[in-house]
Design an enzyme around this catalytic site. Structure first.
Site, PDB file in Angstrom:
ATOM      1  N   SER A  59      -1.886  -4.181   2.014  1.00 29.24           N
ATOM      2  CA  SER A  59      -0.785  -3.057   1.809  1.00 29.24           C
ATOM      3  C   SER A  59       0.234  -3.779   0.917  1.00 29.24           C
ATOM      4  O   SER A  59      -0.087  -4.001  -0.168  1.00 29.24           O
ATOM      5  CB  SER A  59      -0.348  -2.702   3.147  1.00 29.24           C
ATOM      6  OG  SER A  59       0.564  -1.663   3.319  1.00 29.24           O
ATOM      7  N   ASP A  92      -8.412   5.580   3.296  1.00 29.86           N
ATOM      8  CA  ASP A  92      -7.017   5.352   3.034  1.00 29.86           C
ATOM      9  C   ASP A  92      -6.148   6.136   2.250  1.00 29.86           C
ATOM     10  O   ASP A  92      -6.193   6.425   1.046  1.00 29.86           O
ATOM     11  CB  ASP A  92      -6.874   3.764   2.434  1.00 29.86           C
ATOM     12  CG  ASP A  92      -5.436   3.438   2.496  1.00 29.86           C
ATOM     13  OD1 ASP A  92      -4.672   3.913   2.882  1.00 29.86           O
ATOM     14  OD2 ASP A  92      -5.283   2.014   2.012  1.00 29.86           O
ATOM     15  N   HIS A 105      -6.841   2.387   6.073  1.00 29.64           N
ATOM     16  CA  HIS A 105      -5.933   1.399   5.629  1.00 29.64           C
ATOM     17  C   HIS A 105      -6.439   0.008   6.294  1.00 29.64           C
ATOM     18  O   HIS A 105      -6.105  -0.931   5.855  1.00 29.64           O
ATOM     19  CB  HIS A 105      -4.275   1.719   6.005  1.00 29.64           C
ATOM     20  CG  HIS A 105      -3.432   0.998   4.937  1.00 29.64           C
ATOM     21  ND1 HIS A 105      -3.410   0.946   3.696  1.00 29.64           N
ATOM     22  CD2 HIS A 105      -2.463   0.533   5.401  1.00 29.64           C
ATOM     23  CE1 HIS A 105      -2.510   0.300   3.226  1.00 29.64           C
ATOM     24  NE2 HIS A 105      -1.797  -0.210   4.229  1.00 29.64           N
TER      25      HIS A 105
END
Length: 705
Positions: A558, A641, A673
């Site tokens: 991320s 995601d 994600h």
């Protein structure tokens, strides 16, 4: 013994303990996984709260949720994850916890309800709450029974097309309430556990139909659960949390808490904290919780209306729709609590908040002035749940870097702690793990006056006289942190036991060192945290002789993935032999492909406009430094995601390949994600370790491919 990815992934994953009303014992789930059978196995375990002895309570994996409610200290109501009709619904049973074989079916419901909460009423009836998706007309939605449309087309006329891993549909979560009526022929409510019940009437939907700019939803997707609503201890009142129905969903974090009588409907719901009710409080709310006597409601709320990582402030409201009389506790406390429970006497709260790389528990009295600074009663670990026992001690389930689950009690003053269970002393895969595997250091940076912290995690059989390659891990968020907690996705010890010393810094943006440090990352993705990480590396290189930085690798997910891409174009990229990006930003000019625009608008300092050199969308764009890309790079990105679309990972991989930089792309079409499926996670670990172990020289392999 070194911990392996297989061992970590297959080891028991234990739920939060739930103690019975007298505090004699607690139950929790424990789920193992077999890579031979490719199946999980879940059992319920029982912990003797006095002795710490653990025994099997039930091997029925269909028991998905349990609450203690009814005439005795062992009376329970539980959800069975199937029903006799086999239509995708669930069933409710009452039982005595000491005699599950005699359980009684009390209701079969035609939808996959979950999030059970229940309370006994003065009449002896049971009032309960659960949630499920609901149609716009308020009826519960069941995918198994839904009519399949002739077309799969989706049409949207406003922002918020999809969220996390799901395209949004007209169906939304709603809280439903029901009554289990005590049979007239049952024994005295106060003396018998054999009381029989039956479902009275239909379930009531308290949420669906309250609409303006958008419509109410509770729990709030995708992460909301039973913590988004509560039932008063006498079963007469309900509170629930929903995003602000007066504002566009994707642009603002604002949410409100509504009060409604259990006997009422959505039309009787009243907002407790609408904008304007409490000066400054306009942002996200959380954890509405009734006091033990039902007279008060505690909750958190942030000030920022489009900032998801603003500081949570503790609020107390009267459970009286004619006069909520909202007050705050310890308003100026420079921590952001995210878990709360009431004391038995209602004179204080216990809250958990990130604090110096841990999540600690703090008592907060009802008379805490704005300047009051709470004192922690726990130290290491991050609580997954806590419960106040009848003797006023707290029963806490937490985890630590070296243990997937510790269970202990602590007195209200924190002076006495009694350990009941430690996973690292029980689970074979975790054998030998302990606090000696971990240490920390503080270092200075040019971006802040705050001393910054970093974790050090050592490999098994570590010797300070030897040298180990560096694994430098950067956390996501960016607001968040590396804490003293167990993880099945980024497990520090599993990385270390490949043969690395793991360094996990908490740079600018990290939570638990004051709100200013958290806030400072806004509009500064590419400089403040980057320079903090440079200074962390410099500290390691100059002060830790057992770390071989010349053989180092770096990885992150991320925001951590973004930082790997930023490293790639800057000096830090040349300090590592390999980089790993998991679902990170490659091209910040494409940030509006995300789901939550409030996040982008806040962290980029405003809405997207024509890019120029003064725009943060442009300034902190990793692709601007493409000409410098040279370090071997492993890329992971998943199809589901929607926070950071898969095109970001494909773009990164394509650019690396065209430039001739050694690179590999790993994709999971069924993950979001995060990589949650254990079989997928095993591949994730194996492929990444094959890559980094080659470039660090640990594997001795002839190729990373």
């Amino acid at each position: 013994m070194a911990i392996t990815p297989e061992g970590m992934l297959a080891a028991p994953r234990r739920g939060v303990t739930l103690a019975n009303p007298s505090g004699d014992f607690a139950i929790y789930t424990s789920t193992n996984y077999s890579f031979e059978d490719h199946e999980p196995t879940t059992v319920w375990e029982q912990l003797n709260v006095r002795s710490g002895d653990v025994s099997t309570w039930s091997t029925d994996s269909n028991i998905s949720e349990v609450v203690f409610v009814g005439p005795t200290n062992t009376s329970i109501l539980y959800i069975n994850a199937t029903n006799e009709e086999g239509d995708g619904g669930i069933s409710l049973y009452t039982a005595d916890a000491t005699n599950l074989a005699a359980a009684s079916l009390v209701a079969s419901l035609p939808a996959p309800f979950s999030g059970l909460k229940a309370a006994s009423t003065r009449s002896g009836d049971i009032h309960f709450l659960m949630f499920a998706m609901a149609y716009p007309n308020g009826t519960a939605y069941n995918e198994d029974l839904a009519e399949e449309p002739a077309s799969t087309a989706r049409i949207y006329t406003d922002i918020y097309v999809r969220h996390w891993d799901t395209y949004l549909t007209p169906q939304r979560n709603a809280v439903f309430g029901g009554v289990l009526a005590r049979s007239n022929g049952s024994s005295s409510y106060n003396s018998s556990s054999s009381t029989s019940y039956s479902l009275r009437g239909q379930l009531t939907n308290y949420v669906t139909g309250k609409c303006n700019a958008t419509c109410a939803e509770s729990p709030v997707q995708p992460f909301g659960g039973s913590g988004d609503y509560d039932l008063s201890p006498d079963g007469s009142q309900v509170v629930f949390l929903t995003k602000n129905i007066d504002l566009p969903l994707a642009n603002f974090t604002s949410s409100q808490i509504y009060w409604v009588p259990f006997s009422g409907s959505v039309n009787d719901s009243v907002p407790i904290n609408p904008i304007g009710a409490t000066p400054g409080a306009e942002g996200a709310s959380g954890s509405p919780t009734f006091s033990k006597d039902g007279s008060k409601i505690a909750y958190f709320q942030m000030n920022g209306i489009y900032y998801e990582s603003d500081r949570n402030i503790i609020y107390i409201a009267n459970a009286d729709p004619t006069n909520f009389n909202i007050t705050s506790l310890a308003r100026d406390w420079d921590r952001s609590p995210d878990v709360l429970v009431w004391s038995n006497d209602g004179n204080s709260l216990y809250v958990a908040a990130p604090d110096l790389g841990r999540e600690r528990v703090f008592p907060v009295p009802m008379n805490a002035a704005a300047s009051y600074k709470p004192t922690n009663i726990t130290d290491e670990g991050v609580p997954a749940g806590m419960q106040v026992l009848p003797n006023n001690e707290l029963l806490i389930s937490d985890s630590k870097i070296w243990s997937s689950r510790d269970i202990y009690t602590v007195t209200p003053d924190g002076n006495s702690t009694r350990l009941l269970f430690q996973a690292n002393l029980v689970d074979a895969a975790l054998s030998g793990l302990g606090p000696n595997d971990v240490s920390e250091f503080y270092f200075s940076s040019n971006s802040t006056d705050t001393q910054l912290q970093s974790w050090i995690i050592y490999p098994t059989n570590f010797s300070s006289s030897e040298r180990y390659p560096l694994a430098f891990l950067v956390h996501g968020g960016p607001q968040g942190g590396w804490y003293n907690s167990w993880s099945t996705r980024w497990n520090f010890k599993v990385w270390a036991d490949q043969g690395y010393v793991v360094i996990a810094p908490n740079p600018t943006a990290s939570s638990g060192w004051g709100q200013n440090l958290t806030d400072a990352v806004s509009t500064h993705w590419g400089d403040y945290p980057y320079w903090d990480l440079v200074y962390a590396w410099d500290y390691v290189n100059s002060s830790l002789p057992y770390v071989d930085t010349a053989r180092g690798i770096a990885a992150g997910a991320s925001f951590g993935g973004y930082m790997m891409n930023w490293f790639q174009g800057h000096e830090m990229g040349r300090r590592f032999n390999a980089l790993v990006t998991h679902d990170g930003v490659t091209n910040s000019l494409a940030d509006y492909a995300t789901d939550e625009l409030w996040f982008i608008n806040h962290d980029e300092g405003g809405i997207f406009t024509s890019p120029n050199e003064t725009s943060t969308y442009y300034r902190w764009n990793p692709v601007l430094f493409y000409e410098n890309w040279a370090t071997p790079h492993f890329v992971v990105h998943n199809d589901l995601d929607y926070r950071l679309p898969v095109s970001e990972g494909i773009m990164l991989f394509n650019m690396l390949q065209v430039k001739g930089v050694p690179s590999k792309f790993l994709n999971f079409p069924d993950e979001n994600h995060w990589v949650l499926d254990r079989e997928n996670s095993l591949v994730w670990h194996r492929e990444i370790y094959k890559w980094i172990n080659y470039y660090s020289g640990l594997s001795g392999a002839s190729s990373p491919f």
